[in-house]
Design an enzyme around this catalytic site. Structure first.
Site, PDB file in Angstrom:
ATOM      1  N   GLU A 119       0.852  -1.203   0.000  1.00  0.00           N
ATOM      2  CA  GLU A 119       0.000   0.000   0.000  1.00  0.00           C
ATOM      3  C   GLU A 119       0.880   1.243   0.000  1.00  0.00           C
ATOM      4  O   GLU A 119       1.915   1.271   0.653  1.00  0.00           O
ATOM      5  CB  GLU A 119      -0.887  -0.029   1.246  1.00  0.00           C
ATOM      6  CG  GLU A 119      -1.822   1.142   1.404  1.00  0.00           C
ATOM      7  CD  GLU A 119      -2.747   0.966   2.605  1.00  0.00           C
ATOM      8  OE1 GLU A 119      -3.292   1.977   3.072  1.00  0.00           O
ATOM      9  OE2 GLU A 119      -2.923  -0.179   3.090  1.00  0.00           O
ATOM     10  N   GLU A 170      -2.822  10.585   2.905  1.00  0.00           N
ATOM     11  CA  GLU A 170      -3.934  10.629   3.842  1.00  0.00           C
ATOM     12  C   GLU A 170      -4.044  12.002   4.493  1.00  0.00           C
ATOM     13  O   GLU A 170      -3.035  12.575   4.913  1.00  0.00           O
ATOM     14  CB  GLU A 170      -3.762   9.562   4.926  1.00  0.00           C
ATOM     15  CG  GLU A 170      -3.799   8.145   4.405  1.00  0.00           C
ATOM     16  CD  GLU A 170      -3.487   7.119   5.467  1.00  0.00           C
ATOM     17  OE1 GLU A 170      -4.273   6.172   5.628  1.00  0.00           O
ATOM     18  OE2 GLU A 170      -2.445   7.258   6.145  1.00  0.00           O
TER      19      GLU A 170
END
Length: 217
Positions: free
Chosen positions: A108, A112
């Site tokens: 991943e 964010e």
């Protein structure tokens, strides 16, 4: 500029292109995710933006939204024009992901926004489930107030993150290698107050996405 022979995928977020994208619906990621993904919470505005919503259909139950590609992508440049939600206890994101549900290692790469302070952005990545690579960057502006371009350049030996075309952080250790889906989501957390702050139930909250682009190596 795309490299010679590169594949370019560019998606203006003006409508639901089901050939390329999928809306998560009817389940939760569990653990820290205090909401259920609902397809109805991923909609498109009249001015041509993807809107991910965090809502509450009844007291202490929350619905959230996730949007992802139907195909996998690997090394290359990932870009998004977006405006995250502002709200303590929430996350608005743009990332690549693959994992055990796909029969692969958990790899991943993240951009964010923690809704408790949208003047900052957090970069992170996981390689075969190993994380601990968080880096928080001061933006010098409130990301929730206007659209900006965020990006990461994923290469076999490095990941470089960008804000409005300016390099802000580079990682060179234990870089992910497994192709994954391009994803975006908005969700509220539980049990992670030290990271996100305590979610107070404020809703509806919205994250907006103008366009997404991927340019392969």
């Amino acid at each position: 500029m795309a490299a010679k022979g590169a594949t370019v995928f560019w998606e203006p977020m003006t409508y639901y292109n089901s050939q390329s994208w999928h809306k998560a619906d009817g389940y939760s990621n569990g653990n820290m995710f205090n909401c259920t993904w609902r397809a109805n919470n991923a909609t498109f505005t009249n001015d041509g933006k993807l809107r991910l919503a965090l809502t509450s259909p009844s007291h202490n139950k929350f619905d959230c939204a996730e949007y992802r590609t139907n195909f996998n992508t690997g090394y290359g440049l990932y870009e998004v024009s977006m405006k995250p939600a502002k709200g303590v206890g929430t996350v608005s994101s743009f990332f690549t992901y693959t994992g055990p549900t796909d029969g692969t290692p958990w790899d991943e790469i993240d951009i964010e926004f923690l809704g408790k302070d949208t003047t900052k952005v957090q970069f992170n990545y996981y390689t075969n489930g190993v994380g601990g690579n968080e880096k928080i960057i001061d933006l010098g502006f409130d990301a929730s107030q206007s659209y900006h371009t965020y990006a990461f350049d994923w290469q076999p030996d490095s990941i470089t993150w960008y804000v409005d075309g300016v390099a802000k952080h580079k990682a060179t250790r234990n870089i992910p290698k497994t192709p994954g889906k391009i994803m975006m989501n908005l969700w509220n957390g539980t049990g992670v107050d030290d990271w996100l702050g305590p979610y107070n139930g404020a809703n509806p909250l919205y994250a907006y996405y103008d366009w997404v682009k991927y340019t392969s190596n």
